[in-house]
Scaffold this active site. Structure first.
Site, PDB file in Angstrom:
ATOM      1  N   ASN A  63       0.840  -1.201   0.000  1.00  0.00           N
ATOM      2  CA  ASN A  63       0.000   0.000   0.000  1.00  0.00           C
ATOM      3  C   ASN A  63       0.869   1.243   0.000  1.00  0.00           C
ATOM      4  O   ASN A  63       2.041   1.199   0.373  1.00  0.00           O
ATOM      5  CB  ASN A  63      -0.926   0.031   1.225  1.00  0.00           C
ATOM      6  CG  ASN A  63      -0.201   0.305   2.524  1.00  0.00           C
ATOM      7  OD1 ASN A  63       0.349  -0.595   3.147  1.00  0.00           O
ATOM      8  ND2 ASN A  63      -0.196   1.572   2.948  1.00  0.00           N
ATOM      9  N   CYS A  64       0.290   2.352  -0.458  1.00  0.00           N
ATOM     10  CA  CYS A  64       0.931   3.656  -0.302  1.00  0.00           C
ATOM     11  C   CYS A  64       0.005   4.500   0.571  1.00  0.00           C
ATOM     12  O   CYS A  64      -0.691   3.958   1.423  1.00  0.00           O
ATOM     13  CB  CYS A  64       1.233   4.306  -1.657  1.00  0.00           C
ATOM     14  SG  CYS A  64      -0.210   4.695  -2.649  1.00  0.00           S
ATOM     15  N   ALA A  65      -0.065   5.799   0.361  1.00  0.00           N
ATOM     16  CA  ALA A  65      -0.820   6.665   1.259  1.00  0.00           C
ATOM     17  C   ALA A  65      -2.316   6.396   1.205  1.00  0.00           C
ATOM     18  O   ALA A  65      -3.003   6.441   2.216  1.00  0.00           O
ATOM     19  CB  ALA A  65      -0.558   8.129   0.920  1.00  0.00           C
TER      20      ALA A  65
END
Length: 531
Positions: free
Chosen positions: A472-474
């Site tokens: 995942n990222c932000a």
């Protein structure tokens, strides 16, 4: 390859999430010790001054240790198994790398063209990292070494060694391999990096003098690459790396903020490099214009539903700078509209720079106020007011341009298609609750909304047997699936609150929002049930 690059970019963002709060606290402390604003309270030796100095120095933690944070961040995002152990391996190997460099320079510094007797910092090309005097390779070196360790971890962590060597299995084996790999890498770094530092210095001069054109190109690329997830590779070298100024714009801005706030010289004269961190303005001023265009182009009977959808995502974009929920709303409906958005964002940044606006403005309104407007207002009120006026003018431009294009080309933005009223909502849990009613999961933890979302996404991607990688990222849950044909359409993901899905072969990006770390945790727990 694109999927790997996207995962790498998302992993780089992991430590960046820590910088927002730290930046706010540094800014508040600087404002609180500015004699122009607080008078005699800011005199050295007062209880007020001492308190805020303690707060300020504590707030510098993440900025003064960016290299270590990036070393830690990559294994968290990229290690396939045992992430915590991968973090330990990366830190130990990175410190070993710097100890090697330190000793090589101490013994043979003149052979590498480095005066190791100089104090670290300044133009010496040296830096203290975890107490080690070494070459200042910045986040580039940190990311490079951490990536090597992640590769070694993913390949050798689970390798079975003969029983008599069992003590060296797992993390020990990875660290041993890293130790011997760092010897030649450290030697090459001593030879090559001083030359790279010279090249970076030349590049800084070129970019700093590129003016409005350079600012426009930088901001356009930062926006247009968001759908691919590659925008991290654009802003990171500028904001946190050495592209235009040593240590990155954020660190440099905070280090000199007191000086800038007390000076009466134009900010653009003091810090021209600050034009390469204006991309956050499109979040603050662009998002309201886009939201207004969506609202006024929606059918009258649908406007209440559209408004209920737009208010939270617009506030998120304006205040925190997380724009993906809003931007992906129209990206999937009309990619050309997103391209127009990127052009407007770049033009806003270039216009602001033309009128003397610079600073550290990569986030939302909270960052804009605390990092920029409030600290410099006493001596740069005119620049702040010009900034606000230009920004509001562009809000109107965004509204007019988007409204015209939506109507002209009949783009089906939320609320315009009378046959798709259900799509107006951002999400609904009712489908999930109806489907799961009466079906217990004997091994599941107590239900919560993150688990519900994760369960919907897991089912929509074809179940755990269809998952290869999770990251995942932000705001995005990044998945690699075995068979894309088993993945359901976007409506299935929206039932769990997703704002959309980016599909690229076997790589998926589910646009979850700011809750993505919690959703990912529940997602992985559900995948492991039954193991």
């Amino acid at each position: 390859m694109m999927e790997k690059i996207q995962r790498f970019g998302g992993a780089m963002f992991t430590p960046v999430l820590l910088f927002s709060f730290a930046g706010i606290m540094v800014s508040i402390a600087i404002v609180a010790t500015n004699p122009v604003l607080v008078g005699d309270l800011a005199k050295e030796g007062t209880i007020w001054y001492n308190f805020w100095k303690i707060v300020e120095n504590g707030s510098w933690t993440v900025f003064n240790n960016m290299e270590l944070l990036f070393v830690i961040g990559l294994p968290i995002g990229l290690a396939k198994t045992a992430n915590a152990r991968a973090v330990m391996e990366a830190v130990v190997t990175y410190l070993t790398f710097n100890y090697f460099i330190s000793t090589m320079l101490q013994l043979f510094g003149s052979s590498f063209g480095v005066n190791f007797k100089q104090a670290a910092g300044g133009e010496s090309g040296l830096k203290l990292i975890a107490g080690i005097k070494t070459l200042d390779t910045g986040i580039i070196g940190a990311i490079f070494i951490s990536a090597i360790v992640v590769y070694l971890h993913n390949r050798y962590f689970e390798k079975k060694l003969p029983d008599f060597l069992g003590i060296f299995q797992g993390s020990s084996y990875v660290v041993v391999l890293g130790f011997f790999a760092m010897l030649p890498i450290a030697l090459l770094t001593c030879y090559i990096w001083p030359k790279i530092q010279f090249g970076i210095s030349s590049l800084q001069e070129i970019l700093a003098t590129s003016g409005v054109v350079g600012v426009w190109i930088y901001t356009f690329l930062e926006r247009i690459l968001i759908p691919t997830g590659l925008h991290h590779f654009v802003y990171t070298p500028f904001v946190f790396g050495p592209a235009v100024v040593e240590g990155g714009i954020t660190q440099y801005w905070f280090a000199h903020l007191n000086e800038f706030s007390r000076s009466t010289q134009p900010l653009k004269t003091l810090f021209p490099e600050g034009g390469f961190a204006l991309h956050g303005n499109s979040k603050v001023f662009g998002a309201p214009g886009i939201a207004l265009a969506f609202y006024f182009t929606a059918r009258p009977e649908n406007r209440k539903k559209v408004l209920s959808m737009l208010i939270p995502v617009t506030l998120t974009a304006v205040l925190s700078g997380i724009t993906e929920p809003l931007e992906f709303t129209f990206l999937f409906l009309s990619p050309p509209l997103f391209a127009v958005h990127a052009v407007l964002a770049a033009t806003l940044a270039a216009t602001l720079y033309t009128f003397g606006v610079v600073g550290d403005m990569g986030g939302g309104l909270i960052d804009l106020l605390t990092r920029n407007w409030i600290p410099v207002f006493s001596n740069h009120a005119g620049t702040v007011l010009i900034h606000i006026v230009i920004g509001l003018c562009f809000t109107f431009i965004w509204f007019i341009v988007f409204k015209f294009l939506i109507v002209k080309f009949n783009i089906m933005t939320p609320g315009r298609d009378i046959d798709k009223e259900a799509d107006i909502k951002l999400y609904s849990k009712q489908d999930y609750k109806d489907k799961k009613a009466g079906k217990g999961d004997e091994k599941a933890a107590p239900a919560n909304r993150y688990r519900e979302q994760a369960a919907i996404y897991l089912e929509a991607v074809g179940g755990r047997d269809n998952i290869e990688k999770v990251n995942n990222c932000a705001t995005r849950l990044r998945l690699t699936v075995k068979d894309p044909a088993l993945v359901e359409d976007d409506a299935a993901f929206r039932a769990g609150g997703a704002h959309g899905v980016v599909r690229n072969g076997n790589a998926l990006q589910v646009i979850v929002g700011l809750d993505v770390p919690q959703v990912r945790e529940q997602f992985e727990e559900l995948m492991n049930i039954g193991d």
